[in-house]
Motif scaffolding. Sequence first.
Motif, PDB file in Angstrom:
ATOM      1  N   TRP A 224      14.060  -4.652  10.058  1.00 46.42           N
ATOM      2  CA  TRP A 224      13.634  -5.809  10.911  1.00 46.42           C
ATOM      3  C   TRP A 224      13.147  -6.105  11.238  1.00 46.42           C
ATOM      4  CZ3 TRP A 224      19.506  -4.192  10.436  1.00 46.42           C
ATOM      5  CH2 TRP A 224      20.000  -3.801  11.532  1.00 46.42           C
ATOM      6  N   SER A 225      12.532  -4.933  12.383  1.00 45.52           N
ATOM      7  CA  SER A 225      12.078  -4.795  13.333  1.00 45.52           C
ATOM      8  C   SER A 225       9.925  -4.888  13.303  1.00 45.52           C
ATOM      9  CB  SER A 225      12.436  -3.985  14.670  1.00 45.52           C
ATOM     10  OG  SER A 225      13.791  -4.298  14.376  1.00 45.52           O
ATOM     11  N   LEU A 226      10.397  -4.781  11.872  1.00 44.85           N
ATOM     12  CA  LEU A 226       8.440  -4.020  11.654  1.00 44.85           C
ATOM     13  C   LEU A 226       8.480  -4.635  10.978  1.00 44.85           C
ATOM     14  CD1 LEU A 226       9.957  -0.527   9.887  1.00 44.85           C
ATOM     15  CD2 LEU A 226       8.823  -1.319  12.603  1.00 44.85           C
ATOM     16  N   SER A 227       7.147  -5.014  10.545  1.00 48.09           N
ATOM     17  CA  SER A 227       6.822  -5.374   9.126  1.00 48.09           C
ATOM     18  C   SER A 227       5.200  -4.131   8.656  1.00 48.09           C
ATOM     19  CB  SER A 227       4.723  -6.513  10.168  1.00 48.09           C
ATOM     20  OG  SER A 227       5.410  -7.849  11.007  1.00 48.09           O
ATOM     21  N   LEU A 228       4.724  -5.025   7.434  1.00 47.07           N
ATOM     22  CA  LEU A 228       4.169  -4.103   6.759  1.00 47.07           C
ATOM     23  C   LEU A 228       3.069  -4.025   6.244  1.00 47.07           C
ATOM     24  CD1 LEU A 228       4.750  -1.120   5.188  1.00 47.07           C
ATOM     25  CD2 LEU A 228       5.222  -2.818   3.047  1.00 47.07           C
ATOM     26  N   GLY A 229       1.734  -3.374   7.047  1.00 46.88           N
ATOM     27  CA  GLY A 229       0.265  -3.625   6.348  1.00 46.88           C
ATOM     28  C   GLY A 229       0.659  -3.494   4.878  1.00 46.88           C
ATOM     29  N   LEU A 230      -0.337  -3.975   4.375  1.00 48.18           N
ATOM     30  CA  LEU A 230      -1.025  -3.494   2.881  1.00 48.18           C
ATOM     31  C   LEU A 230      -2.027  -2.466   3.051  1.00 48.18           C
ATOM     32  CD1 LEU A 230       0.594  -6.839   1.800  1.00 48.18           C
ATOM     33  CD2 LEU A 230       1.944  -4.880   2.185  1.00 48.18           C
ATOM     34  N   GLY A 231      -2.553  -2.350   3.554  1.00 49.00           N
ATOM     35  CA  GLY A 231      -3.756  -1.320   3.456  1.00 49.00           C
ATOM     36  C   GLY A 231      -4.591  -2.486   3.088  1.00 49.00           C
ATOM     37  N   SER A 232      -4.805  -3.966   2.743  1.00 49.72           N
ATOM     38  CA  SER A 232      -6.112  -4.575   2.205  1.00 49.72           C
ATOM     39  C   SER A 232      -6.085  -5.331   3.836  1.00 49.72           C
ATOM     40  CB  SER A 232      -6.119  -5.080   0.882  1.00 49.72           C
ATOM     41  OG  SER A 232      -4.616  -6.175   1.313  1.00 49.72           O
ATOM     42  N   PHE A 233      -8.018  -5.981   4.123  1.00 51.97           N
ATOM     43  CA  PHE A 233      -7.959  -6.965   4.761  1.00 51.97           C
ATOM     44  C   PHE A 233      -8.201  -7.889   4.608  1.00 51.97           C
ATOM     45  CE2 PHE A 233      -7.620  -2.173   5.834  1.00 51.97           C
ATOM     46  CZ  PHE A 233      -7.038  -2.282   6.822  1.00 51.97           C
ATOM     47  N   LYS A 234      -7.941  -9.166   6.162  1.00 51.44           N
ATOM     48  CA  LYS A 234      -8.870 -10.556   5.658  1.00 51.44           C
ATOM     49  C   LYS A 234     -10.052 -10.209   6.335  1.00 51.44           C
ATOM     50  CE  LYS A 234      -4.151 -12.378   7.603  1.00 51.44           C
ATOM     51  NZ  LYS A 234      -3.171 -12.747   7.824  1.00 51.44           N
ATOM     52  N   GLU A 235     -10.352 -12.077   5.697  1.00 50.35           N
ATOM     53  CA  GLU A 235     -12.076 -11.672   5.816  1.00 50.35           C
ATOM     54  C   GLU A 235     -12.434 -11.600   7.517  1.00 50.35           C
ATOM     55  OE1 GLU A 235     -13.612 -15.017   4.526  1.00 50.35           O
ATOM     56  OE2 GLU A 235     -13.347 -14.828   2.915  1.00 50.35           O
ATOM     57  N   ASN A 236     -11.457 -11.649   8.879  1.00 52.55           N
ATOM     58  CA  ASN A 236     -11.967 -11.702  10.172  1.00 52.55           C
ATOM     59  C   ASN A 236     -11.563 -10.047   9.876  1.00 52.55           C
ATOM     60  OD1 ASN A 236      -8.508 -11.673   9.064  1.00 52.55           O
ATOM     61  ND2 ASN A 236      -8.170 -13.486  10.661  1.00 52.55           N
ATOM     62  N   GLY A 237     -11.371  -9.318   9.526  1.00 56.43           N
ATOM     63  CA  GLY A 237     -10.677  -7.785   9.334  1.00 56.43           C
ATOM     64  C   GLY A 237      -9.137  -7.480  10.007  1.00 56.43           C
ATOM     65  N   ASP A 238      -8.543  -8.383   9.981  1.00 53.51           N
ATOM     66  CA  ASP A 238      -7.142  -8.307  10.241  1.00 53.51           C
ATOM     67  C   ASP A 238      -6.467  -7.511   8.774  1.00 53.51           C
ATOM     68  OD1 ASP A 238      -7.382  -8.955  12.449  1.00 53.51           O
ATOM     69  OD2 ASP A 238      -6.464 -11.854  12.623  1.00 53.51           O
ATOM     70  N   GLU A 239      -5.203  -6.681   8.527  1.00 52.01           N
ATOM     71  CA  GLU A 239      -4.075  -6.444   7.747  1.00 52.01           C
ATOM     72  C   GLU A 239      -3.811  -7.149   7.372  1.00 52.01           C
ATOM     73  OE1 GLU A 239      -2.819  -2.377   6.545  1.00 52.01           O
ATOM     74  OE2 GLU A 239      -2.843  -2.540   8.875  1.00 52.01           O
ATOM     75  N   MET A 240      -3.506  -7.664   6.525  1.00 49.75           N
ATOM     76  CA  MET A 240      -2.230  -8.363   5.244  1.00 49.75           C
ATOM     77  C   MET A 240      -1.044  -7.649   5.840  1.00 49.75           C
ATOM     78  SD  MET A 240      -4.520  -9.367   2.162  1.00 49.75           S
ATOM     79  CE  MET A 240      -2.833 -10.896   1.683  1.00 49.75           C
ATOM     80  N   LEU A 241      -0.121  -8.220   6.506  1.00 51.09           N
ATOM     81  CA  LEU A 241       1.173  -7.948   6.550  1.00 51.09           C
ATOM     82  C   LEU A 241       2.309  -8.592   5.875  1.00 51.09           C
ATOM     83  CD1 LEU A 241       0.695  -8.273   9.915  1.00 51.09           C
ATOM     84  CD2 LEU A 241       0.692  -5.969   9.064  1.00 51.09           C
ATOM     85  N   ASP A 242       3.167  -8.289   5.721  1.00 54.96           N
ATOM     86  CA  ASP A 242       3.946  -8.405   4.668  1.00 54.96           C
ATOM     87  C   ASP A 242       5.593  -8.153   5.549  1.00 54.96           C
ATOM     88  OD1 ASP A 242       5.854  -8.973   2.380  1.00 54.96           O
ATOM     89  OD2 ASP A 242       6.133  -6.843   2.099  1.00 54.96           O
ATOM     90  N   SER A 243       6.837  -9.082   5.547  1.00 56.48           N
ATOM     91  CA  SER A 243       7.465  -8.825   6.651  1.00 56.48           C
ATOM     92  C   SER A 243       8.922 -10.111   5.711  1.00 56.48           C
ATOM     93  CB  SER A 243       7.010  -9.597   7.686  1.00 56.48           C
ATOM     94  OG  SER A 243       6.456 -10.750   8.458  1.00 56.48           O
ATOM     95  N   TYR A 244       9.931  -9.728   6.944  1.00 53.55           N
ATOM     96  CA  TYR A 244      10.529 -10.333   5.776  1.00 53.55           C
ATOM     97  C   TYR A 244      11.684 -10.899   7.200  1.00 53.55           C
ATOM     98  CZ  TYR A 244      10.363  -9.009   1.056  1.00 53.55           C
ATOM     99  OH  TYR A 244       9.172  -8.792   0.329  1.00 53.55           O
ATOM    100  N   THR A 245      12.885 -12.142   6.953  1.00 54.09           N
ATOM    101  CA  THR A 245      13.791 -12.283   8.383  1.00 54.09           C
ATOM    102  C   THR A 245      14.888 -12.153   8.381  1.00 54.09           C
ATOM    103  OG1 THR A 245      14.796 -13.715   6.584  1.00 54.09           O
ATOM    104  CG2 THR A 245      12.310 -14.701   7.261  1.00 54.09           C
ATOM    105  N   LEU A 246      15.461 -11.880   9.855  1.00 56.44           N
ATOM    106  CA  LEU A 246      16.711 -10.971  10.110  1.00 56.44           C
ATOM    107  C   LEU A 246      17.838 -11.468   9.199  1.00 56.44           C
ATOM    108  CD1 LEU A 246      18.105  -8.799  11.782  1.00 56.44           C
ATOM    109  CD2 LEU A 246      18.827 -11.127  13.567  1.00 56.44           C
ATOM    110  N   PRO A 247      17.983 -12.648   8.872  1.00 49.93           N
ATOM    111  CA  PRO A 247      18.487 -13.070   8.024  1.00 49.93           C
ATOM    112  C   PRO A 247      18.787 -12.028   6.656  1.00 49.93           C
ATOM    113  CG  PRO A 247      18.251 -14.610   9.528  1.00 49.93           C
ATOM    114  CD  PRO A 247      17.076 -13.909   9.381  1.00 49.93           C
TER     115      PRO A 247
END
Length: 379
Positions: A224-247
Amino acid sequence: MPDPLYFCELLPNIKQVSVSIDSQDGEIPTSVGLHPSKRALTVKYGAQAVHIMLPTPIDSPSTTFAPAKTYRFPASQTYLSSGEYECSSGPVQDPWEASFLFPECSIRCIACTTVVIPGGRIRKWKNLPSEHWADMMDLWHCHKPHDKDGNSEGSRYSGVGRIVAESTVGLVDPMYFLLRREDCENVAFEQTRPYEAETVACQICNVPLGIVDSKADGIRLMKWSLSLGLGSFKENGDEMLDSYTLPQWLSAHLQLLVDNTGQRKFLIKPGASILSHQHLDGSGKRIEEGNEGVHIWVFNPNTLITRSEKPTPTRAVKVYYQRVTSKGEVEGLGDIETVYLPQAVYGRFERLLEEGNATLPKDLRTWAGAWKGGWLERF
């Protein structure tokens, strides 16, 4: 007149949809009708009309209903047997289990996206067995080992096959990752009390990320304290991230407890991380604890709801809860599973329950006098 509060819930065991409506001044609707789609009610207060979305379509021979504050409708049998319903209510694979992860994945702080595990650092991801696997050995074996005096040694299973964190290997629990300390970066360690495990925090924003697990020679990073980087990147170079809410993570943990213990009622207390033994001193005896806690009853672990704030159908865990504030109240609960949450997470857990309770119509906020109604969104 402000829009009324409403809360609709699918009751899957009896295949009905429950609808509760609460106007701000207690006014009864002047008319209630079924929308042609059968997925909403049109509720009128004089000239004002409000649409109440339902979690599933309903089967009803009538399209108009006597004005009231509560209703029970038969859920559409066609919908309940459809693939759409199966997708929205069926079993959900635990997010971020080992089969979902690959070496290119990174792990980041959910608050500031600082990299904690860079992509490529973990070469292999493996699912951990259930936390209760050692306890179950007594049930799995017909003939338990005995010592020379004939006494059962079943309790010594817990020391057999101790799980230890491995370098460049990520061990995956439904609630956390178990990793070697040297595989992590941008983390800080703090020990607030002699008998508590060290806290692992983000070195940049100081958000708690997990604890040191000395028994496993590693650290537990709570999902719940983390985001997961998916290893693929957006056009601006930022990594695509996956995350979920605390609830969502908390409801998943409650579901895990129900599945592992066969119980529906738990005592949630602050001051320790999940399954971490932080409250055990060196002698193995539990130290004196505070009496603050929440007695929670997982009434329906998997339902569909709609509500005023979010009219789209949402998967949820329906709960009832009570605040516990004295030693007598704790002892009155009898033999009940106690679950510990870090203090900050426990505080948010309490607020989530209270906020959910406040969004319910007045008739649903309490039950049987002592219980408060609530819910948590789930995956």
